[in-house]
Design an enzyme around this catalytic site. Structure first.
Site, PDB file in Angstrom:
ATOM      1  CB  SER A  22      -0.974   0.009   1.182  1.00 56.59           C
ATOM      2  OG  SER A  22      -0.276  -0.158   2.402  1.00 56.59           O
ATOM      3  CB  SER A 276     -15.783  23.285 -30.593  1.00 57.93           C
ATOM      4  OG  SER A 276     -15.749  22.451 -31.725  1.00 57.93           O
ATOM      5  CE  LYS A 282     -20.916  24.347 -28.723  1.00 62.86           C
ATOM      6  NZ  LYS A 282     -20.944  22.905 -28.968  1.00 62.86           N
ATOM      7  CE1 TYR A 316      -6.290  -3.414   8.528  1.00 62.72           C
ATOM      8  CE2 TYR A 316      -5.295  -5.585   8.277  1.00 62.72           C
ATOM      9  CZ  TYR A 316      -5.502  -4.300   7.813  1.00 62.72           C
ATOM     10  OH  TYR A 316      -4.939  -3.897   6.633  1.00 62.72           O
TER      11      TYR A 316
HETATM   12  N1  ARG Z   1      -1.300  -1.295   4.961  1.00 61.26           N
HETATM   13  C1  ARG Z   1      -2.223  -1.769   5.922  1.00 61.26           C
HETATM   14  C2  ARG Z   1      -3.562  -1.086   5.718  1.00 61.26           C
HETATM   15  O1  ARG Z   1      -3.601  -0.098   5.093  1.00 61.26           O
HETATM   16  C3  ARG Z   1      -1.722  -1.511   7.314  1.00 61.26           C
HETATM   17  C4  ARG Z   1      -2.209  -2.481   8.333  1.00 61.26           C
HETATM   18  C5  ARG Z   1      -1.656  -3.810   8.050  1.00 61.26           C
HETATM   19  N2  ARG Z   1      -1.961  -4.726   9.092  1.00 61.26           N
HETATM   20  C6  ARG Z   1      -1.840  -6.037   8.927  1.00 61.26           C
HETATM   21  N3  ARG Z   1      -2.142  -6.785   9.911  1.00 61.26           N
HETATM   22  N4  ARG Z   1      -1.501  -6.561   7.776  1.00 61.26           N
HETATM   23  O2  ARG Z   1      -4.582  -1.539   6.181  1.00 61.26           O
END
Ligand code: ARG
Length: 458
Positions: A22, A276, A282, A316
């Site tokens: 990410s 245009s 236009k 999570y």
């Molecule tokens: N890059 C992850 C996100 O945006 C951070 C948290 C990652 N946590 C994990 N247990 N893989 O959610």
């Protein structure tokens, strides 16, 4: 080397690397990540969980990293998984052992939940400032055009006379509610989840409030599972942004109509119009059209976020990494739209003559004619019917209520006399609508002035 080295015998398959990472999109939270880490390290030092010496080393190291990213000396790499991994890795590179103590009593799960709260909190402030500027421009324009008579519409058919300033003020009210929504959302997001750790809190004796205080947050989350898995504030913000786009899109639509040859109520400045490639005559309202078009994009982000969240078990799950691109796109899009829309509005020229002309057709003073009859003692339903007959007669004779001779009026109802012509005069019709929130120039001036005061209180 990955964070979880130890348990694993293999590196992540290269084909999943980019898929899993990410950093390319969460690197924009580097400041918030570092501020959060500083607050956490200070708290660990204060609670005796790490030594004062390590705490100072960590703080100094993080300060250096922040400055280097700010100046462009330190660049994000193309291997680190996310901003949290990147920062911690860089810290350990710079200060050694102490860097490895930063993540005590913390997980990326509560870390990312904190970072995104802090990041969006700042964006809320930016959005509120932009919306205030937008309302300020509308208030100025509304005062300027508080006497510019135009038709008000229902069903896009001319309905009753108003002034242009009044029409504009309607959009200011929408934006004031938008500001309220962003403020509410900011308030709820501004609590610290740190201490939730991975999901089950920690056995360390932390001072969670101290972290929140350092970061200017209102308090701390009250359940560790919820602390790491709540993204309501992202959904709230995306919803508030969607509503902003509904408002901007409606305004854009009107601007597009008003620029058309059929209306000619306004003209956009050349700097906010395009031509245009083939039709030399236009002048197109592309900026307004793009704002209208981009609303779909923000609604899409909102829907993507709702859908990503809806089936996730506690706590999570990696699905939640998908929150960032969508909410960042929604925020960026709204900010870009406002950046273009505000000066487009500020520089538009108003064709008062054409507005006035449009107001003179379409019998938009018919209600006032009926109201006048009510003043003569006729029940409103009867007055309504009589006026309807008069309108039909005007259509037959191809004339307006103002020009229809008195004998025609008398044929329909005995009560009519020459006073009627004053009552259906367009300016008077507007001037007398002094009800609070109405289109009378006096009321529009008052509302425009009052808006400035309301803005000061935000
Ligand atoms: N890059 C992850 C996100 O945006 C951070 C948290 C990652 N946590 C994990 N247990 N893989 O959610």
């Amino acid at each position: 080397m990955k964070l979880w080295a130890g348990r694993f015998k293999k590196e992540l398959d290269p084909r999943t690397n980019d898929f899993n990472r990410s950093l390319p999109f969460d690197s924009r939270m580097y400041r918030q990540d570092i501020m959060g880490s500083m607050a956490h390290a200070k708290m660990l030092g204060k609670c005796g969980i790490i030594s004062k010496e390590d705490c100072n080393k960590i703080i100094d190291g993080l300060k250096g990293i922040l400055a280097d990213i700010d100046n462009g000396v330190l660049q994000f790499d193309d291997v680190s998984e996310d901003i949290h991994t990147f920062t911690e890795g860089e810290l350990t590179k710079r200060i050694g052992e102490a860097g490895k103590r930063l993540h005590t009593a913390r997980s990326r799960n509560d870390q990312v939940a904190l970072d995104i709260r802090l990041y969006l909190r700042d964006e809320c402030d930016t959005l509120i400032e932009m919306l205030k500027e937008y309302v300020g421009v509308i208030a100025e324009k509304a005062a300027e055009y508080s006497e510019t008579v135009m038709p008000g519409y229902t069903h896009l058919q001319r309905a009753q006379p108003i002034v242009f300033g009044h029409q504009l003020l309607a959009y200011a009210e929408m934006a004031m509610r938008d500001i309220g929504r962003i403020k509410d959302c900011r308030e709820r997001m501004n609590v610290s989840p740190l201490g939730s750790c991975a999901l089950a809190g920690t056995t360390y004796t932390l001072d969670r409030e101290y972290v929140a205080e350092q970061l200017g947050m209102n308090g701390v989350t009250q359940n560790s599972l919820d602390g790491v898995s709540d993204r309501d504030f992202v959904l709230e913000l995306a919803s508030a942004l969607s509503i902003i786009m509904v408002h901007l899109s409606r305004f854009a639509e009107e601007i597009i109509l008003w620029c058309s040859g059929e209306f000619r109520f306004i003209e956009l400045d050349d700097a906010f119009s395009t031509g245009s490639s083939i039709m030399p005559q236009k002048k197109n309202p592309d900026i307004a059209e793009l704002v209208r078009g981009k609303s779909g994009r923000v609604f899409g982000d909102n829907m993507a976020l709702l859908t990503a969240m809806k089936g996730i078990p506690l706590a999570y799950n990696k699905d939640m990494q998908e929150d960032k691109e969508a909410v960042f796109d929604a925020v960026d899009t709204v900010e870009k739209c406002l950046t273009a829309f505000i000066p487009m509005l500020d520089t538009m020229r108003v064709n008062a003559t054409n507005m006035r002309k449009a107001a003179s057709f379409g019998f938009i003073n018919a209600t006032d004619c009926a109201d006048w009859l009510v003043g003569q003692g006729l029940p409103f339903r009867d007055a309504y019917k009589a006026t309807g007959e008069l309108v039909a007669r005007c259509i037959e004779l191809n004339t307006s209520l103002e020009e229809l001779p008195m004998e025609e009026y008398k044929k329909v109802c005995e009560l009519f006399n020459d006073d009627l012509y004053n009552a259906i005069d367009l300016d008077k019709c507007v001037r007398d609508r002094t009800v609070l929130g109405g289109p009378a120039p006096s009321q529009v001036k008052f509302q425009a002035e009052n808006l400035k005061k309301r803005l000061e209180k935000i």
